[in-house]
Design a protein around this motif. Structure first.
Motif, PDB file in Angstrom:
ATOM      1  N   PRO A  33       8.193 -39.261  -1.555  1.00  0.00           N
ATOM      2  CA  PRO A  33       7.298 -38.981  -2.683  1.00  0.00           C
ATOM      3  C   PRO A  33       7.499 -37.537  -3.153  1.00  0.00           C
ATOM      4  CG  PRO A  33       6.068 -38.968  -0.614  1.00  0.00           C
ATOM      5  CD  PRO A  33       7.486 -39.360  -0.271  1.00  0.00           C
ATOM      6  N   CYS A  34       7.200 -37.265  -4.437  1.00  0.00           N
ATOM      7  CA  CYS A  34       7.428 -35.878  -4.885  1.00  0.00           C
ATOM      8  C   CYS A  34       6.416 -34.931  -4.276  1.00  0.00           C
ATOM      9  CB  CYS A  34       7.512 -35.755  -6.396  1.00  0.00           C
ATOM     10  SG  CYS A  34       6.334 -36.740  -7.270  1.00  0.00           S
ATOM     11  N   SER A  35       5.366 -35.504  -3.668  1.00  0.00           N
ATOM     12  CA  SER A  35       4.386 -34.647  -2.993  1.00  0.00           C
ATOM     13  C   SER A  35       4.859 -34.205  -1.604  1.00  0.00           C
ATOM     14  CB  SER A  35       3.071 -35.414  -2.846  1.00  0.00           C
ATOM     15  OG  SER A  35       3.299 -36.610  -2.120  1.00  0.00           O
ATOM     16  N   ALA A  36       5.981 -34.730  -1.127  1.00  0.00           N
ATOM     17  CA  ALA A  36       6.469 -34.359   0.208  1.00  0.00           C
ATOM     18  C   ALA A  36       6.800 -32.871   0.243  1.00  0.00           C
ATOM     19  CB  ALA A  36       7.702 -35.176   0.563  1.00  0.00           C
ATOM     20  N   THR A  37       6.526 -32.264   1.392  1.00  0.00           N
ATOM     21  CA  THR A  37       6.887 -30.858   1.586  1.00  0.00           C
ATOM     22  C   THR A  37       8.319 -30.788   2.090  1.00  0.00           C
ATOM     23  OG1 THR A  37       4.616 -30.287   2.146  1.00  0.00           O
ATOM     24  CG2 THR A  37       6.329 -28.758   2.885  1.00  0.00           C
ATOM     25  N   ASP A  51       9.365 -23.709   3.777  1.00  0.00           N
ATOM     26  CA  ASP A  51       9.200 -24.384   2.492  1.00  0.00           C
ATOM     27  C   ASP A  51       9.637 -23.456   1.355  1.00  0.00           C
ATOM     28  OD1 ASP A  51       7.168 -22.581   1.942  1.00  0.00           O
ATOM     29  OD2 ASP A  51       5.546 -24.052   2.061  1.00  0.00           O
ATOM     30  N   GLY A  56      -2.625 -41.428   2.962  1.00  0.00           N
ATOM     31  CA  GLY A  56      -2.823 -40.064   2.471  1.00  0.00           C
ATOM     32  C   GLY A  56      -2.481 -39.004   3.500  1.00  0.00           C
ATOM     33  N   ARG A  68       1.938 -42.716   3.146  1.00  0.00           N
ATOM     34  CA  ARG A  68       1.501 -42.496   1.783  1.00  0.00           C
ATOM     35  C   ARG A  68       0.189 -43.217   1.502  1.00  0.00           C
ATOM     36  NH1 ARG A  68       6.286 -43.048  -2.591  1.00  0.00           N
ATOM     37  NH2 ARG A  68       5.110 -42.286  -4.386  1.00  0.00           N
ATOM     38  N   PRO A 101       0.035 -36.317   5.465  1.00  0.00           N
ATOM     39  CA  PRO A 101       1.120 -35.458   4.995  1.00  0.00           C
ATOM     40  C   PRO A 101       2.508 -36.013   5.338  1.00  0.00           C
ATOM     41  CG  PRO A 101      -0.506 -34.169   6.218  1.00  0.00           C
ATOM     42  CD  PRO A 101      -0.867 -35.616   6.396  1.00  0.00           C
TER      43      PRO A 101
END
Ligand code: VGL
Ligand code: ZN
Length: 200
Positions: free
Chosen positions: A88-92, A112, A44, A41, A46
């Protein structure tokens, strides 16, 4: 220049103590995985997480002729990611095993939310190296690592970030040996050294 991503496999309630297919000490992976999550994280890079996401009726389950007790049924508490995991909520999120006719052990069988397969997601992110941890060493971690290697990714297995079902006591050790044999590098989270530039 390698581009790295973190792939966390199936850290779901049903694979943790108290779950219907609990891996002994499955929750011991959470501390190390959270440390890896923090590092990715910060850089930055993925972060992806797969989940076993079965329909209520599937050939994967014992009542329908399969090998496993009922687990990770879509939208149930057992299928939720473990509360302690700092995703994190950005995780795929990649869901697999959604088809009643297939086991879906490898995260590369997953897609996804928009239906994109994992390999295509990684390609669009220009990822070339995958750091893999999660559950279980002898099934979904192994299958994910072997497919990644077959597809040409470099793979680092997070030694303290995995735990095995161990239907036979040495299944986890055998699986790890098989992954190394196929070309995976095994290292503890404390030895991660993420020196690459972040993906553009
Ligand atoms: C898994 C057994 C059945 C795993 C999934 O995530 O390793 N194992 N379904
Ligand atoms: Zn399953």
């Amino acid at each position: 220049m390698q581009r790295s991503a973190l792939m966390i496999v199936d850290v779901q309630n049903d694979f943790c103590p108290g779950g219907t297919l609990a891996v002994a000490a499955g929750d011991k992976v959470i501390g190390p995985l959270n440390r890896a999550l923090f590092q990715f994280r910060e850089k930055g890079f993925p972060i992806l997480a797969s989940r076993d996401w079965h329909p209520p009726t599937t050939h994967h389950f014992q009542p329908f002729g399969g090998p496993w007790p009922v687990h990770c049924v879509q939208f149930t508490e057992g299928a939720a990611f473990h509360d302690g995991l700092d995703l994190p909520c950005s995780a795929t999120i990649v869901s697999k095993g959604t088809d009643a006719g297939s086991d879906g052990y490898s995260a590369f069988d997953g897609r996804d939310g928009s239906g994109l397969p994992l390999a295509d997601i990684l390609k669009s992110l220009k990822v070339t190296r995958l750091y893999v941890g999660g559950l279980a060493t002898d099934y979904c971690v192994k299958a994910t690592v072997l497919s990644a290697l077959q597809l040409g990714f470099e793979v680092v297995v997070l030694q303290d970030g995995i735990a095995a079902v161990n239907l036979q006591p040495d299944d986890g050790a055998k699986a790890l040996a098989e992954m190394e044999q196929a070309g995976a590098v095994v290292m503890p989270v404390a030895e991660l050294d993420l020196y690459e530039l972040p993906p553009s």
